[in-house]
Design an enzyme around this catalytic site. Structure first.
Site, PDB file in Angstrom:
ATOM      1  N   HIS A  16       0.872  -1.178   0.000  1.00 62.68           N
ATOM      2  CA  HIS A  16       0.000   0.000   0.000  1.00 62.68           C
ATOM      3  C   HIS A  16       0.909   1.228   0.000  1.00 62.68           C
ATOM      4  CE1 HIS A  16      -2.850   2.934   1.782  1.00 62.68           C
ATOM      5  NE2 HIS A  16      -3.824   2.122   1.417  1.00 62.68           N
TER       6      HIS A  16
ATOM      7  N   ASP B 205       2.863  -4.879   7.877  1.00 58.11           N
ATOM      8  CA  ASP B 205       1.650  -4.085   7.702  1.00 58.11           C
ATOM      9  C   ASP B 205       0.467  -5.049   7.746  1.00 58.11           C
ATOM     10  OD1 ASP B 205      -0.532  -2.666   6.890  1.00 58.11           O
ATOM     11  OD2 ASP B 205       0.330  -1.964   5.000  1.00 58.11           O
TER      12      ASP B 205
HETATM   13  C1  LIG Z   1      -2.527  -2.936   3.341  1.00 61.56           C
HETATM   14  C2  LIG Z   1      -2.843  -1.580   3.856  1.00 61.56           C
HETATM   15  N1  LIG Z   1      -1.873  -0.862   4.458  1.00 61.56           N
HETATM   16  C3  LIG Z   1      -2.097   0.356   4.966  1.00 61.56           C
HETATM   17  C4  LIG Z   1      -3.329   0.923   4.867  1.00 61.56           C
HETATM   18  C5  LIG Z   1      -3.494   2.300   5.435  1.00 61.56           C
HETATM   19  O1  LIG Z   1      -4.421   2.306   6.474  1.00 61.56           O
HETATM   20  P1  LIG Z   1      -4.947   3.718   6.973  1.00 61.56           P
HETATM   21  O2  LIG Z   1      -5.546   4.381   5.765  1.00 61.56           O
HETATM   22  O3  LIG Z   1      -5.968   3.421   7.986  1.00 61.56           O
HETATM   23  O4  LIG Z   1      -3.772   4.457   7.484  1.00 61.56           O
HETATM   24  C6  LIG Z   1      -4.375   0.223   4.238  1.00 61.56           C
HETATM   25  C7  LIG Z   1      -5.736   0.782   4.112  1.00 61.56           C
HETATM   26  O5  LIG Z   1      -6.024   1.726   3.409  1.00 61.56           O
HETATM   27  C8  LIG Z   1      -4.115  -1.044   3.730  1.00 61.56           C
HETATM   28  O6  LIG Z   1      -5.077  -1.746   3.125  1.00 61.56           O
END
Ligand SMILES: Cc1ncc(COP(=O)(O)O)c(C=O)c1O
Ligand SMILES: Cc1ncc(COP(=O)(O)O)c(C=O)c1O
Lengths: 419, 157, 419, 157
Positions: C134, C211
């Protein structure tokens, strides 16, 4: 003792909006909540907005084409519009949502840690704060200085709880890159003469950051009139949920300065080897933002606007004047901070004889009276005035003269208890 | 003591505690001493500077003197006073046992039955354990003593 | 088509807990919410916990001696206990509350930016991620590398949507300081073989960050079994409010590494010239934390525990298998990512003929079906598979086979619309 | 709330739009050209590469050709196609007026009355303006054209 001071709000009506204010403690004693500088209570209008959001519209914001995503985005961005209007921001894009004031202040310090010329902070440059800052406006600058080699300087305090600006030309100099100063002290209640500081800082080309955590909830805040470069405040002290804060910054600066947190929402395009960033405010909002909390902040602003911030300020001013008089009449009580209501917010710290604030607070609590005791995240102020801690009573739009009377009576009881 | 104070408050501010607060024992910094420590309770600003003087080493080590100075609430001041009564004159081994018993009591959230034979005046603090925000006050002096004593013992090795 | 797959939860009962799921859209079409990888809906148990907090106990946490402050502190710290137990953390002090996953990941990257030996990252050291991260697990590391002079490396992907670990010895080397990898991809659905990565990383002395944003909501998560050094996840994807995230880290590391945000709550003692920091977790929680949101996360965890995370996982696994089969039967549909339910989460991305995902999503929305379209904050994955974007359906514990059927029917309608 | 609840999808996907989507006009990158730009819509990944060829300078400058390549949704593709029809052959001054009219329409949230004399086929996009998530799609090609044209004009000074 009169309870119809000029300028008071209709607190009977207002208090009905705040469920927690009808709570009783310790065998039926009504809650007297005088800890508003720490956090405010929430009206049901704000809770309704939260529930409505979660029960009807909840979705992640931006980049969604489905109805819930569009609604959530409209609500979240609508909250940004409300904040922008509330502080008279020239542009909604200058309103960055953070989790609290502390993050907002760290955001600025971090941008400057990595900034290029002309904003670069390093050996030979100075950062200026004051001795009455909250720890959240001290530690980020200490870290910035440690990490860049800049020097931290600060304004001292006068005996009556004001900033000592007598040496302003020596404190803010050509070497100064940034001046960060609190609008209203959370421990002393002092409202600072920002004009003089902004003028001097801008004369030498320094940026000005204003910590408005204790101002935004209590007085009309106009970022254009302030003429600062950044202004930070926090939702939970202004009727809004926890978990939401605001950094306002001049658009040109937000565009030019580097990002802080990296991640989803703050990018323009990402490849494995490099990324470009979205324009402000999104550039500074990595990840899923506090969506419901921003919506709650919007509802809190609606509530405050419906009353009128000038009226809120007048109410608190009248109450503070009343409280200062009443507290001065308590034997052995010494106010730490300005002892008149002039240029002063609604937080009043005091010493009570030789009693330790912990003991004062504990015995007040037994009577249902909630005050805060300790250094109030402003330990340098305690050091400056030679006290280990203070007892602090702080008011808001629902506070009443009757609650001031209860505090005074409570203090007499405290004296008897340890007497 | 005030007539209207509720049960709960009285359970914290026992008469014994208020007595120690008004007339603390062994207060003031004294010579000779082996080490001095400074402890702070960050959540309330209570501070204590504390000195210990031991005699002997290892299992034979004895607490000859504990002196302190500081500022803090009635609970932290009274607790330091009671602590000095309990540890001065004891062997380090015995004093540490008392300290542990006291720590246990304070972490009990009002549930423990304090052993009066071991804790003496310190049983009065049982009520404090029901007030989470105040437990650290009651422990400040004890933790400082323990730290200082450990430092001296380590230094002897 | 059978709707009684083995392992399914009693979704009729569960769905009653989620007010939004009974919403209708576009002239009475029931909401089919298949955007759970973006954010989950909230059960009324969580909303009740929020309301109870604000209506009864709201106060700032820590350093308060009054009843509300003690209650708020107990609730907030109680939520930390619940999180610690939920992820089987060895110590509650290893649980740091953040505002979301993105902040948690940035927190780690920032600690390392300022870390001393043996953790110092700089020229000559490598940071390793993967091509399926992400953006929130890419950009923080790009910033770290730009700022310290370290080199960013990454694992590529196989054609069937898995990590290509064939060159693991060349990617993770003695120069590697930290490896940050996603547990379950939000775009591909892939569950990664973390064992191999953790083993190799620890062999060379590198730290491992996981993550777990798409894992914590869906499968039992045991940080001790993972053997990673840091694990990040986010509340809003696991039935909790927006505005709350978690960083779990090994206590020794949290103690040794430098702080991130500076301010109130994170200090031990402050003077104007220097500060010392509180022990973990408070060292990393500057300012007023997202108190109500942590309480809400605690309530979400209670809800998930009452069902059982193993049961949640089994439900989603059964549903994912059913959905993959159903989607494969749709003409012109191509799954981007593993096309079996093995080692796979409940997010399914696909291409649908030549139609652009925006158009697919828009026409599905008209039928009440909420899917996400775009690059899902994982643009490198789109580049890798040569698509500008994907359409993604993602499930949670309240999703049903009937909703999968609705999606399939919806796609046929989309085809007709543009046909 | 429920901005588009009950709204007919047909108001967005007008037949004219679908026609341009299926058979885009002026698509493909062509020579000669004065400048080429690449624009991205970060919220959805739509991309366009666009070239303009002008003739003349200043107020006399004319749009001789606009060619483009890209990927994106029906709205962004159709909008680019319609745009080329509207700007090619016009003076830059006139074409910029059309662009502004279109921008105004798209920002109107469904409230503006489009001027068919100016916008021709582009009036079909009025419905898109009710879908905030799609407005950027409709604007992508237009913004790229405006950017490229401005670059050429600036370069001539
Ligand atoms: C795999 C992954 N990592 C990180 C995130 C980031 O999460 P957040 O937007 O709550 O910071 C997300 C979600 O958007 C995600 O699906
Ligand atoms: C003057 C001042 N600055 C900063 C803060 C920090 O706000 P927050 O804790 O919401 O980050 C506070 C409140 O605690 C404050 O009173």
């Amino acid at each position: 003792m009169t309870h119809t001071l000029p300028g008071l709000l209709d607190t009977d009506a207002i208090r009905k909006d705040f469920p927690v204010l009808s709570r009783t403690l310790h065998d039926g004693k009504p809650l007297v909540y005088l800890d508003n500088a720490a956090t405010s209570q929430k009206p049901k209008q704000v809770l309704d907005a939260l529930n409505r959001y979660y029960e009807m519209h909840n979705a992640n914001v931006h980049r969604g084409v489905h109805v819930l995503a569009e609604e959530a985005t409209a609500l979240y961005e609508g909250a940004r519009d409300k904040v922008a209007e509330f502080i008279n921001a020239p542009s909604r894009d200058e309103v960055v949502f953070t989790k609290n004031s502390s993050e907002a202040l760290n955001l600025v310090a971090n941008m400057l840690t990595w900034a290029d010329e002309p904003f670069r902070v390093g050996p030979g440059s100075d950062v200026v704060i004051t001795e009455m800052e909250h720890h959240s406006n001290i530690v980020p600058w200490q870290l910035l200085c440690q990490r860049t080699g800049a020097k931290l300087k600060w304004f001292g305090l006068t005996d009556d709880g004001r900033l000592d600006l007598s040496n302003i030309e020596q404190v803010i100099t050509e070497e100064t890159k940034v001046v960060s100063v609190v609008h209203t002290s959370n421990i002393l209640g002092t409202v600072n003469p920002l004009d003089a500081i902004v003028r001097r800082a801008h004369d030498v080309g320094a940026l000005v950051v204003v910590d408005a955590s204790q101002a935004a909830p209590h007085v009309p805040l106009d970022v254009q009139a302030l003429e600062a470069d950044f202004v930070a405040f926090t939702g939970h002290k202004m009727l809004a949920p926890t978990g939401i804060g605001v950094l306002w910054g001049r658009l040109g600066l937000l565009e030019e300065l580097p990002p802080f947190l990296g991640g989803g929402e703050m990018i323009e395009t990402v490849t494995m080897s490099a990324s470009t960033y979205a324009p402000a405010p999104h550039k500074f909002e990595a990840g899923t933002p506090p969506i419901a909390q921003a919506v709650g902040l919007g509802a809190a602003i609606d509530y405050l606007n419906a009353i009128g911030m000038d009226k809120v300020a007048a109410h608190e001013h009248a109450l503070t004047a009343y409280a200062i008089d009443a507290l001065k009449s308590v034997e052995g009580l010494e106010i730490i901070g300005p002892d008149t209501a002039l240029d002063r917010g609604a937080a009043i710290s005091f010493k009570f004889g030789d009693l330790h604030p912990h003991d004062v607070g504990q015995v007040l609590d037994e009577q249902g009276i909630a005050v805060r005791v300790g250094h109030h995240c402003a330990r340098p102020v305690c050091l400056r005035y030679g006290v280990p801690a203070t007892t602090r009573a702080s008011f808001y739009l629902y506070s009443t003269p009757g609650e001031v009377d209860a505090l005074v009576a409570g203090l007499e009881h405290v004296r008897g208890f340890f007497g | 003591m005030g007539a209207n104070a509720g049960m709960k408050l009285d359970s914290m501010y026992q008469e014994i505690i208020l007595d120690h607060y008004r007339n603390p024992h062994h207060k003031g910094l004294r010579d000779p001493f082996d080490t001095e420590v400074h402890h702070v309770n960050p959540t309330c600003g209570d501070e204590v500077t504390l000195r210990v003087k031991l005699d002997g080493t290892g299992a034979d080590a004895k607490v000859v003197d504990v002196s302190y100075e500081g500022h803090g609430c009635s609970i932290s001041q009274a607790s330091a006073s009671v602590m000095t009564d309990l540890v001065i004159g004891r062997t380090v081994v015995d004093a540490l046992k008392v300290q542990e018993e006291f720590l246990h009591l304070m972490q009990s959230k009002g549930q423990a039955e304090p052993d009066e034979d071991v804790l003496e005046d310190a049983v009065a603090f049982a009520g404090v354990s029901k007030f989470p925000a105040r437990v650290k006050c009651a422990l400040l002096g004890w933790m400082a003593w323990r730290d200082a004593t450990t430092q001296v013992m380590e230094g002897q090795k």
